[in-house]
Every structure is written in C-alpha cells, then in structure tokens.
Write an enzyme that holds these catalytic residues in place. Structure first.
Site, PDB file in Angstrom:
ATOM      1  N   LYS A   6      27.073  34.033  35.963  1.00 13.28           N
ATOM      2  CA  LYS A   6      27.704  33.055  36.856  1.00 13.28           C
ATOM      3  C   LYS A   6      27.383  33.436  38.294  1.00 13.28           C
ATOM      4  O   LYS A   6      27.607  34.567  38.707  1.00 13.28           O
ATOM      5  CB  LYS A   6      29.223  33.040  36.650  1.00 13.28           C
ATOM      6  N   ASP A  46      28.629  28.133  39.922  1.00 10.48           N
ATOM      7  CA  ASP A  46      30.060  27.848  40.101  1.00 10.48           C
ATOM      8  C   ASP A  46      30.320  27.471  41.561  1.00 10.48           C
ATOM      9  O   ASP A  46      30.766  28.295  42.355  1.00 10.48           O
ATOM     10  CB  ASP A  46      30.827  29.118  39.683  1.00 10.48           C
ATOM     11  N   LYS A  59      31.934  24.361  42.387  1.00  9.67           N
ATOM     12  CA  LYS A  59      33.159  23.533  42.425  1.00  9.67           C
ATOM     13  C   LYS A  59      33.072  22.370  43.404  1.00  9.67           C
ATOM     14  O   LYS A  59      33.836  22.278  44.374  1.00  9.67           O
ATOM     15  CB  LYS A  59      34.381  24.401  42.763  1.00  9.67           C
ATOM     16  N   ASP A  67      33.744  15.850  46.571  1.00  9.47           N
ATOM     17  CA  ASP A  67      33.418  15.016  47.737  1.00  9.47           C
ATOM     18  C   ASP A  67      33.362  13.571  47.246  1.00  9.47           C
ATOM     19  O   ASP A  67      33.738  13.291  46.105  1.00  9.47           O
ATOM     20  CB  ASP A  67      32.074  15.486  48.341  1.00  9.47           C
ATOM     21  N   THR A 108      43.760  28.343  39.161  1.00  8.56           N
ATOM     22  CA  THR A 108      44.808  29.242  38.642  1.00  8.56           C
ATOM     23  C   THR A 108      45.560  29.926  39.788  1.00  8.56           C
ATOM     24  O   THR A 108      46.612  30.516  39.575  1.00  8.56           O
ATOM     25  CB  THR A 108      44.218  30.303  37.685  1.00  8.56           C
ATOM     26  N   ARG A 168      34.688  41.848  37.132  1.00  9.37           N
ATOM     27  CA  ARG A 168      34.863  43.279  37.417  1.00  9.37           C
ATOM     28  C   ARG A 168      34.913  44.203  36.207  1.00  9.37           C
ATOM     29  O   ARG A 168      34.404  45.325  36.308  1.00  9.37           O
ATOM     30  CB  ARG A 168      36.078  43.456  38.333  1.00  9.37           C
TER      31      ARG A 168
END
Ligand code: C5P
Length: 232
Positions: free
Chosen positions: A32, A59, A61, A64, A119, A211
């Site tokens: 990603k 990614d 997002k 518009d 989230t 991570r």
C-alpha cells in the site's frame, strides 16, 4: 481474488521504501502506497515499485466533484495500480464517475474500494460536527451499501466489522482491513485491533499491516507470520 496481506509502506521517501522492499528476495508482497510517500515522490514511486513486480494499493482517498474524480482516476488507472480508493461520502454520482474513469480501454480496471467513516471519527464527532444523527455502525453499513449499489468492489473497515459488511453487502463484497496486530505485539495508536488469525476467522479479504511488519526487527519474518496466520 482476495485473502492477501497488504504491507502499508508508510515511508517518507523513495530510498526508505525501496530499501525496505529490497529485503524481500523470496516473495513479492502486495504493498500500500499512501499519501505521504505518493506526495513526496509522485507517480515515479508507483512505477518503480510496480516494475519490481509488486501489486499496489494506492491509498489516496479521493473526494471531489464527480468530473474531477473521474479524470483523476483515469490517470491513476494508467499507472497500472491494482487497487485504489475514495470516500463514499462523495455520493453515488462520484463513485460511478470514478468507476468510469478507472475503466481502461480494454475493459480492465483496478479494484475500487470505499472509505465509509474514517476509524479516527468517533460517533460523538460525527453527530456533533458532521451532523449525522445516527449510530456510527448504521452509517458505515449504509455507506457500504451505497458503494455496492454504485458498483464498487468493497470497503475499508475494521476487521471487527468485516462479518457485518459481508452480511449486509454480500460475501463477494471485499473488506480491506487495517488495525491488525500480533497477539504479542504493540498496539501503537490503533484502537480496535485484532490478530491476523482472528481477521481470517471474521472474514476479512485483505489485511493491511504497517508497523508490525515495517518496524519489526525482521520484517520478512513478520510478513511471513502474517501470511501464515491469515492465508494459512
Ligand atoms: O502501522 P499500521 O499497521 O497501524 O498501519 C495501518 C495502515 O492502514 C496505515 O497506513 C493507516 O493509514 C491505514 N489505515 C488505518 N485505518 C483506516 C484507514 C487506513 O489504519 N481506517
């Protein structure tokens, strides 16, 4: 299709990202690329990682007006990425325009995934600032259904929501789920987390892991552990 581990390559620049991927000599993980790396390095970093044979989830997002998203998606599609995303809050008109833009002349296109509610947005803030006066999980499921009706392939959600999304939108509607941690690992800033094995049980299609792999002492071993827990 599906059931794969996607490594979130959250690095500040090309050198760190490619240096990290250099460690994978035996396999080609799905990666990603997010806003940080893309804004720092531009489309060249996508081409460089693609040229090494990785599948890419870009990614960014998008959110518009429909025409702008359609044109932007056409550009991303030409980069030959495998998965892209947008905010379902842009409405069905924007999502449909995005699909049109993404579809290549030969009829193929990257998978298109919707973000429902981030989230990081609490129900309290959603009610108080976005003026959406409904339970958060009802909003997430309604946005997911809207995305499905618009023809999208799935949503980004918590692994804990994956079963409900499948119930509401169908088993073939993809759930791409961050918030994954090893049972014996650090949670960091994620709140609603689960393990790769549990994400598999709940029915996630793709887990996005950053991570726990990128900061592991042995990233390749951590990636393999994720794959063996999640894919089997
Ligand atoms: O390092 P970690 O495993 O927490 O990385 C998770 C990745 O998934 C990050 O790139 C983060 O931006 C992304 N993400 C998330 N939660 C969302 C959407 C994306 O953690 N709802």
């Amino acid at each position: 299709m599906g059931k794969d581990v996607i490594i979130a390559c959250d690095f500040a620049g090309r050198e760190e990202a490619l240096g990290f991927l250099d460690q994978f000599t035996g396999e080609k993980p799905f990666v990603k690329i997010g806003m940080e790396l893309f804004y720092a390095e531009g489309p060249d970093i996508v081409r460089a990682i693609k040229a090494r044979g990785h599948q890419i989830f870009l990614d960014l997002k998008l959110h518009d007006i429909p025409n702008t998203v359609k044109s932007a998606m056409a550009v991303l599609s030409r980069l030959d990425v495998d998965m892209v995303n947008l905010h379902a809050a842009g409405t069905a008109a924007m999502m449909e325009a995005a699909l049109e833009g993404l579809t290549r002349p030969d009829g193929t296109r990257p998978l298109l995934i919707a973000v429902t509610q981030l989230t990081s947005t609490s129900e309290e803030r959603m009610r108080g600032e976005l003026l959406i006066d409904r339970p958060l999980d009802e909003v997430v499921m309604a946005y997911a259904q809207n995305a499905r009706r618009a023809g999208l392939d799935g949503v980004v959600c918590s692994p804990l929501e994956a079963a409900k999304v499948h119930q509401v939108c169908g088993a073939d509607f993809l759930t791409v789920t961050p918030g994954v941690r090893f049972a014996d690992g650090d949670v960091g800033d994620q709140v609603r987390v689960t393990t790769p094995a549990r994400a598999k049980e709940i029915g996630s299609d793709y887990i996005v892991v950053g991570r726990p792999i990128t900061r592991a002492a042995d990233p390749v071993a951590a990636y393999r552990r994720c794959v063996s827990e999640f894919v089997g």
